[in-house]
Design a protein around this motif. Structure first.
Motif, PDB file in Angstrom:
ATOM      1  N   ASP A 157      -3.549   8.025 -10.954  1.00 16.23           N
ATOM      2  CA  ASP A 157      -2.608   7.318 -11.832  1.00 16.23           C
ATOM      3  C   ASP A 157      -2.205   5.952 -11.293  1.00 16.23           C
ATOM      4  N   GLY A 158      -2.693   5.591 -10.111  1.00 12.23           N
ATOM      5  CA  GLY A 158      -2.315   4.300  -9.545  1.00 12.23           C
ATOM      6  C   GLY A 158      -0.985   4.331  -8.811  1.00 12.23           C
ATOM      7  N   ALA A 159      -0.388   5.513  -8.681  1.00 16.50           N
ATOM      8  CA  ALA A 159       0.897   5.621  -7.970  1.00 16.50           C
ATOM      9  C   ALA A 159       0.691   5.637  -6.458  1.00 16.50           C
ATOM     10  N   ALA A 160      -0.548   5.828  -6.008  1.00 19.03           N
ATOM     11  CA  ALA A 160      -0.867   5.765  -4.585  1.00 19.03           C
ATOM     12  C   ALA A 160      -2.253   5.152  -4.424  1.00 19.03           C
ATOM     13  N   ASP A 161      -2.503   4.568  -3.243  1.00 19.17           N
ATOM     14  CA  ASP A 161      -3.790   3.923  -2.981  1.00 19.17           C
ATOM     15  C   ASP A 161      -4.751   4.838  -2.232  1.00 19.17           C
ATOM     16  N   GLY A 162      -4.243   5.988  -1.811  1.00 21.03           N
ATOM     17  CA  GLY A 162      -5.103   6.921  -1.103  1.00 21.03           C
ATOM     18  C   GLY A 162      -4.364   8.216  -0.863  1.00 21.03           C
ATOM     19  N   VAL A 163      -5.122   9.283  -0.560  1.00 23.94           N
ATOM     20  CA  VAL A 163      -4.520  10.585  -0.300  1.00 23.94           C
ATOM     21  C   VAL A 163      -5.059  11.130   1.019  1.00 23.94           C
ATOM     22  N   VAL A 164      -4.171  11.806   1.766  1.00 27.86           N
ATOM     23  CA  VAL A 164      -4.539  12.406   3.054  1.00 27.86           C
ATOM     24  C   VAL A 164      -4.173  13.885   3.000  1.00 27.86           C
ATOM     25  N   MET A 224       0.826  -1.203   0.000  1.00 26.53           N
ATOM     26  CA  MET A 224       0.000   0.000   0.000  1.00 26.53           C
ATOM     27  C   MET A 224       0.865   1.260   0.000  1.00 26.53           C
ATOM     28  N   LYS A 225       0.407   2.232  -0.763  1.00 26.10           N
ATOM     29  CA  LYS A 225       1.098   3.524  -0.825  1.00 26.10           C
ATOM     30  C   LYS A 225       0.094   4.635  -0.546  1.00 26.10           C
ATOM     31  N   ILE A 226       0.437   5.521   0.377  1.00 27.87           N
ATOM     32  CA  ILE A 226      -0.451   6.642   0.686  1.00 27.87           C
ATOM     33  C   ILE A 226       0.278   7.957   0.378  1.00 27.87           C
ATOM     34  N   ALA A 227      -0.388   8.817  -0.401  1.00 30.81           N
ATOM     35  CA  ALA A 227       0.162  10.141  -0.714  1.00 30.81           C
ATOM     36  C   ALA A 227      -0.354  11.144   0.320  1.00 30.81           C
ATOM     37  N   ILE A 228       0.568  11.969   0.830  1.00 33.55           N
ATOM     38  CA  ILE A 228       0.186  12.923   1.871  1.00 33.55           C
ATOM     39  C   ILE A 228       0.483  14.342   1.417  1.00 33.55           C
ATOM     40  N   ASP A 229      -0.558  15.177   1.494  1.00 32.10           N
ATOM     41  CA  ASP A 229      -0.410  16.594   1.141  1.00 32.10           C
ATOM     42  C   ASP A 229       0.414  17.262   2.246  1.00 32.10           C
ATOM     43  N   ALA A 230       1.708  17.452   1.984  1.00 31.90           N
ATOM     44  CA  ALA A 230       2.605  17.948   3.030  1.00 31.90           C
ATOM     45  C   ALA A 230       2.421  19.434   3.296  1.00 31.90           C
ATOM     46  N   MET A 231       1.797  20.169   2.358  1.00 30.89           N
ATOM     47  CA  MET A 231       1.708  21.623   2.493  1.00 30.89           C
ATOM     48  C   MET A 231       0.379  22.080   3.114  1.00 30.89           C
ATOM     49  N   GLY A 232      -0.505  21.131   3.441  1.00 34.51           N
ATOM     50  CA  GLY A 232      -1.807  21.506   4.004  1.00 34.51           C
ATOM     51  C   GLY A 232      -1.736  21.623   5.517  1.00 34.51           C
ATOM     52  N   GLY A 233      -2.736  22.267   6.111  1.00 34.99           N
ATOM     53  CA  GLY A 233      -2.811  22.349   7.571  1.00 34.99           C
ATOM     54  C   GLY A 233      -2.375  23.693   8.098  1.00 34.99           C
TER      55      GLY A 233
END
Lengths: 339, 339
Positions: free
Chosen positions: B91-98, B1-10
């Motif tokens: 694109d299938g490069a990650a299974d989810g985004v946070v 599993m790969k999860i992409a994380i929006d590092a600039m949010g918050g």
């Protein structure tokens, strides 16, 4: 001033209603008429050794139970306490009516018999809320569940007059309950209501987020009856749940249990601050007469406060003030439809 | 599993996001991709002396500020961290985004890039609430402010699958937020949604009054995004106000101040029970991919929990389950329009 009281309404029987009426008379120069079945009311008055002639009884043979369909009242319960009490207002025999009975039946009685104030499209129940800065009013909390933007705008006008009366503020801050502060936020109905309120002479402070309801940023909170009713009941439920969760935590440890002795006082005072009984009933605004709706669980104190408020609203000529404002709003071409 | 994380949010910058990701990797066998401006992210990783190769960086040159209009993202911010992170899912490069960034931008990124699950009309944000009996989920809390009855019904289906996953209950109890228990109560939209839900295979327990939200009578609470958002924020505001009022009362007397020593523990535990950070983000259901929305004020712990949940949802194939249920519902002629 004469106030008619639905003696047969409420979850706790006659006692709190009769006692509340007696308490009100101690603070009030007015006549009160207890409407309902004469024998049990007289028995209750005898039991309480009441002799003041300012408290009289108007017999009504029927009662409306809490679970009964309000629609039936107009057809089959024309001798019920709530119908008869409201009829006294219509006939000029009373200046206002107070009921802790079936809310729907109270609304139907008022709607059919008193009619609407000229120009007002739909009625609104106006509740009071404790806030960090004092007290706010919220309307509608259940009379009109499907609203138009124009009706929301009229709720703003009615809330303005009631807020002025209740809070003693010359120009109460009116907010529209929505999901963001910007005027672009909201659903289709609130976005249109925002425009109407902004162009009105009201002291409109814009959209109010849910977070701000209890902060006291607004004096008058406008919403449709569906949202208002859910909001009020979620608040009741959450307040209860928080008290229970806190008590569980307090009781779960020895140090916590020790704190129970000390925290009882503050908790009781908090309870009092958020207790609906302190406020008394909520007026049904928009109908052409004073009609106060009380919680079914009303205590004698809540009934007393509702009677005092009904008397004050009648004396303050709230109906006339709303009628004047609505007439002015209808002359102001803020909305092509309203011109 | 790969999860992409929006590092600039918050609201609190990079630190809680990077730290939360590191904490997640201690509990998780997965790869995490921090999406955003490479230099500051690398500097933060160096500062924290992180070397685990399972944490990588995907550069994205733009950021979306909290106040920016979400509509701009699709047009002008295609190299922003949230857009790029969501594109990785597409694109299938990650299974989810946070993301803990601009909620509207997260929704727009998901809506435009992932599209909707086949048959689902509108997305819903699914929040978690603490109740007296444990945890409930509520949807929608802000994605779709103007809803139809059919969309509410679909929220019920999505909430059912998410509730099953999250609460570990085979057949979660689904309730419709309204103003009375009877099926005749509600506004035009909820009355029609009631009918659709009652005729569905869901474990529908009927209308839920506001009072019942925190009692735990329902596992899944269905409402439109306007009502849900206001409800959630009123709850936050009231909880804050009650704590402040209680503290004022505690501090107002000597006995009360004495209790402060003892009540701190229970209050802290209550806080923890009602702390959104314990729950982690809320999924945007209905879009064709896992997208977790976190509070802007998210702590490292909240980010960690959101990552763990995103991974679990991806592993549990939530999207496939929703797609299957929606397809089945479209074949069931509960509604002439849906046959």
């Amino acid at each position: 001033m004469k106030i008619a009281i639905d003696a047969m309404g409420g979850d706790h029987g006659l006692s709190p209603i009769v006692e509340g009426s007696m308490q009100a008379l101690k603070e009030l120069d007015a006549e009160l008429i207890l409407v309902g079945q004469e024998d049990p009311i007289r028995a209750e008055l005898d039991r309480l050794k009441w002799t003041d002639s300012r408290l009289t009884i108007q017999h009504a043979s029927q009662t409306v139970e809490m679970h009964e369909s309000p629609a039936q009242v107009a057809r089959k319960k024309r001798d019920s306490s709530i119908w008869v009490a409201t009829k006294m207002v219509k006939d000029g025999a009373a200046d206002g009516v107070v009921s802790a009975g079936n809310t729907g039946a109270t609304m139907v009685s008022a709607f059919f018999q008193l009619g609407m104030i000229k120009g007002v499209e739909r009625p609104a129940i106006c509740a009071m809320l404790p806030t960090l800065q004092g007290t706010a009013v919220m309307l509608d909390v259940g009379a009109t569940v499907d609203c138009t933007a124009r009706q929301l705008y009229q709720f703003g006008i009615m809330g303005h007059e009631y807020g002025k009366h209740l809070l003693g503020k010359a120009n109460p801050r009116v907010g529209l309950l929505s999901i963001g502060e910007e005027d672009t936020k909201g659903n289709d109905m609130t976005k249109e209501a925002f425009r109407l309120l902004r162009e009105s002479p009201l002291n409109f402070i814009g959209n109010l987020e849910g977070r701000e309801v209890y902060s006291g940023n607004a004096d008058v909170i406008v919403c449709d009856g569906f949202l208002g009713n859910v909001s009020l009941k979620i608040s009741e439920g959450l307040a209860d749940a928080m008290k229970k969760m806190l008590m569980r935590e307090v009781m779960a440890s020895r140090l916590g249990r020790l704190s129970f002795l000390f925290i009882t006082g503050p908790l009781m005072r908090l309870r009092r601050r958020t207790d609906y009984a302190e406020f008394g009933g909520a007026p049904l605004l928009g109908v052409n007469g004073i009609s106060m709706i009380c919680h079914g669980r009303s205590s004698a104190k809540a009934i007393k406060n509702a009677i005092l408020r009904a008397e004050a609203l009648a004396k303050g000529r709230l109906i006339d003030l709303i009628q004047r404002d609505i007439a002015e709003s209808l002359m102001t071409p803020t909305d092509p439809q309203m011109a």
